[in-house]
Write a protein that holds these residues in place. Structure first.
Motif, short mmCIF file in Angstrom:
data_model
loop_
_atom_site.label_atom_id
_atom_site.label_comp_id
_atom_site.label_asym_id
_atom_site.label_seq_id
_atom_site.Cartn_x
_atom_site.Cartn_y
_atom_site.Cartn_z
N PRO A 84 44.14 -98.70 50.74
CA PRO A 84 43.09 -99.05 49.77
C PRO A 84 42.92 -100.56 49.61
CG PRO A 84 45.03 -98.18 48.65
CD PRO A 84 45.23 -97.93 50.11
N ILE A 85 44.01 -101.31 49.78
CA ILE A 85 43.90 -102.77 49.70
C ILE A 85 43.02 -103.29 50.84
CG2 ILE A 85 45.20 -104.94 49.86
CD1 ILE A 85 47.54 -103.48 48.53
N LEU A 86 43.21 -102.72 52.03
CA LEU A 86 42.39 -103.12 53.18
C LEU A 86 40.94 -102.70 52.99
CD1 LEU A 86 44.82 -102.32 56.13
CD2 LEU A 86 44.16 -104.56 55.26
N LEU A 87 40.70 -101.55 52.37
CA LEU A 87 39.33 -101.14 52.10
C LEU A 87 38.63 -102.16 51.20
CD1 LEU A 87 39.59 -97.28 51.43
CD2 LEU A 87 38.81 -98.45 53.51
N ILE A 88 39.32 -102.60 50.16
CA ILE A 88 38.74 -103.60 49.25
C ILE A 88 38.52 -104.92 49.99
CG2 ILE A 88 39.18 -104.98 47.19
CD1 ILE A 88 40.77 -102.57 46.10
N MET A 89 39.49 -105.30 50.81
CA MET A 89 39.38 -106.54 51.57
C MET A 89 38.19 -106.51 52.51
SD MET A 89 42.14 -108.12 54.26
CE MET A 89 41.67 -109.49 55.34
N TYR A 90 38.03 -105.43 53.26
CA TYR A 90 36.91 -105.34 54.20
C TYR A 90 35.58 -105.29 53.45
CZ TYR A 90 40.31 -104.42 57.91
OH TYR A 90 41.34 -104.52 58.82
N THR A 118 40.57 -110.50 58.96
CA THR A 118 40.32 -109.08 59.23
C THR A 118 41.31 -108.54 60.24
OG1 THR A 118 37.95 -109.40 58.84
CG2 THR A 118 38.59 -107.44 60.06
N PHE A 119 41.48 -109.25 61.33
CA PHE A 119 42.35 -108.80 62.40
C PHE A 119 43.82 -108.87 61.99
CE2 PHE A 119 44.64 -109.41 66.44
CZ PHE A 119 44.24 -108.25 67.09
N GLY A 120 44.17 -109.88 61.21
CA GLY A 120 45.55 -110.03 60.75
C GLY A 120 45.98 -108.88 59.85
N ALA A 121 45.08 -108.47 58.95
CA ALA A 121 45.39 -107.34 58.06
C ALA A 121 45.56 -106.06 58.86
CB ALA A 121 44.29 -107.19 57.02
N PHE A 122 44.69 -105.86 59.85
CA PHE A 122 44.80 -104.70 60.72
C PHE A 122 46.12 -104.71 61.48
CE2 PHE A 122 44.32 -103.03 65.06
CZ PHE A 122 43.92 -101.73 64.80
N LEU A 131 34.84 -108.86 52.46
CA LEU A 131 34.46 -109.64 53.63
C LEU A 131 33.04 -109.30 54.08
CD1 LEU A 131 37.78 -109.48 55.69
CD2 LEU A 131 36.76 -111.51 54.66
N ALA A 132 32.67 -108.02 53.96
CA ALA A 132 31.33 -107.60 54.35
C ALA A 132 30.28 -108.27 53.45
CB ALA A 132 31.20 -106.09 54.26
N ILE A 133 30.55 -108.33 52.16
CA ILE A 133 29.61 -108.97 51.23
C ILE A 133 29.50 -110.46 51.52
CG2 ILE A 133 29.25 -109.57 48.80
CD1 ILE A 133 30.53 -106.87 48.09
N THR A 134 30.63 -111.11 51.80
CA THR A 134 30.62 -112.54 52.15
C THR A 134 29.81 -112.77 53.41
OG1 THR A 134 32.80 -112.87 51.15
CG2 THR A 134 32.06 -114.52 52.74
N GLU A 135 29.98 -111.89 54.38
CA GLU A 135 29.24 -112.00 55.64
C GLU A 135 27.74 -111.85 55.41
OE1 GLU A 135 29.14 -108.99 59.24
OE2 GLU A 135 30.99 -110.16 59.28
N GLU A 136 27.36 -110.96 54.52
CA GLU A 136 25.94 -110.75 54.23
C GLU A 136 25.31 -111.98 53.59
OE1 GLU A 136 25.41 -107.18 52.02
OE2 GLU A 136 26.21 -105.89 53.60
N VAL A 137 26.06 -112.64 52.72
CA VAL A 137 25.56 -113.88 52.11
C VAL A 137 25.27 -114.92 53.19
CG1 VAL A 137 26.15 -115.82 50.60
CG2 VAL A 137 26.70 -113.48 49.90
N GLU A 138 26.18 -115.02 54.16
CA GLU A 138 25.99 -115.98 55.25
C GLU A 138 24.80 -115.60 56.12
OE1 GLU A 138 29.67 -116.12 57.31
OE2 GLU A 138 30.77 -117.03 55.64
N MET A 139 24.62 -114.31 56.38
CA MET A 139 23.50 -113.86 57.21
C MET A 139 22.16 -114.12 56.51
SD MET A 139 24.65 -112.77 60.11
CE MET A 139 25.76 -114.19 59.93
#
Length: 216
Positions: A170-176, A39-43, A179-187
């Motif tokens: 738009p690439i970063l929007l898709i990436m984030y 996340t931070f690297g893309a930013f 990542l949000a969906i992956t994070e939700e699975v972990e939560m």
């Protein structure tokens, strides 16, 4: 149009400005996991690309120079103001730093960094207590840190659009989003039904501006 002095080739400013914004964001986000670093690297890549064109080499101005010079024959392509393409394309006169879009960009940047900071403090305390982050900005949206990054990127795009950063956005929007969906699975694995209840009441990215009942 002739110009007295080029506003580009200022690589020291590229390095200084990139470092300031990247370190400022790092101080709030503090990446710990591989996902955080992605996340931070893309930013960071977006920020570097932005300031390279803002002070180093104006690739977008160079690629569009023929069309811009035909459309705006009095435009000094190598002046700093010419890089504020929204002002140029909208035919605005005067200092672009005081345009409506530029002022709006300050609002996005300011609130983006504020949201990033407050979200990190809530998340940090929740992680220390091994609990679910549900207070502060997390009471309104499930991923305030990702929203904060998007607001900051959007703020910069309103100030200084480039072909590369417009492509990256738009690439970063898709990436984030992924990542949000992956994070939700972990939560869900970690907190189970408590997270399901939280997710049902709290939007993922766009808040509902109404009184919110306290979470159990």
């Amino acid at each position: 149009m002739n110009h007295a002095e080029s506003a580009y080739g200022l690589w020291t400013l590229v390095i200084i400005n990139s470092a300031i914004f990247i370190m400022f964001a790092f101080s709030f986000f503090k990446p710990a996991t591989a996902r955080d670093w992605r996340t931070f690297g893309a930013f960071s890549a977006f920020i570097v690309a932005l300031f390279v064109e803002m002070y180093g080499f104006p690739l977008t101005i160079y690629l569009l120079s023929g069309w811009l010079q035909t459309r705006f024959p009095q435009l000094d392509l190598f002046s700093h103001n010419a890089g504020h393409l929204w002002s140029t394309l909208l035919g605005e006169k005067g200092n672009p730093h005081f345009s409506v879009l530029h002022i709006a960009s300050y609002i996005f940047l300011g609130y983006g960094f504020y949201l990033l900071s407050t979200a990190w403090h809530v998340l940090y305390n929740a992680q220390r207590q091994r609990s679910l982050a549900v207070t502060g900005p997390y009471a309104r949206i499930r991923h305030p840190q990702y929203v904060a990054f998007v607001m900051i990127l959007l703020g910069f795009l309103l100030q200084w659009p480039t072909l590369l950063t417009l492509l990256m956005f738009p690439i970063l929007l898709i990436m984030y989003g992924r990542l949000a969906i992956t994070e939700e699975v972990e939560m869900r694995k970690q907190f189970g039904s408590a997270y399901d209840s939280y997710a049902q009441q709290t939007p993922r990215f766009i808040p509902k501006f109404r009184n919110k009942a306290a979470l159990p």
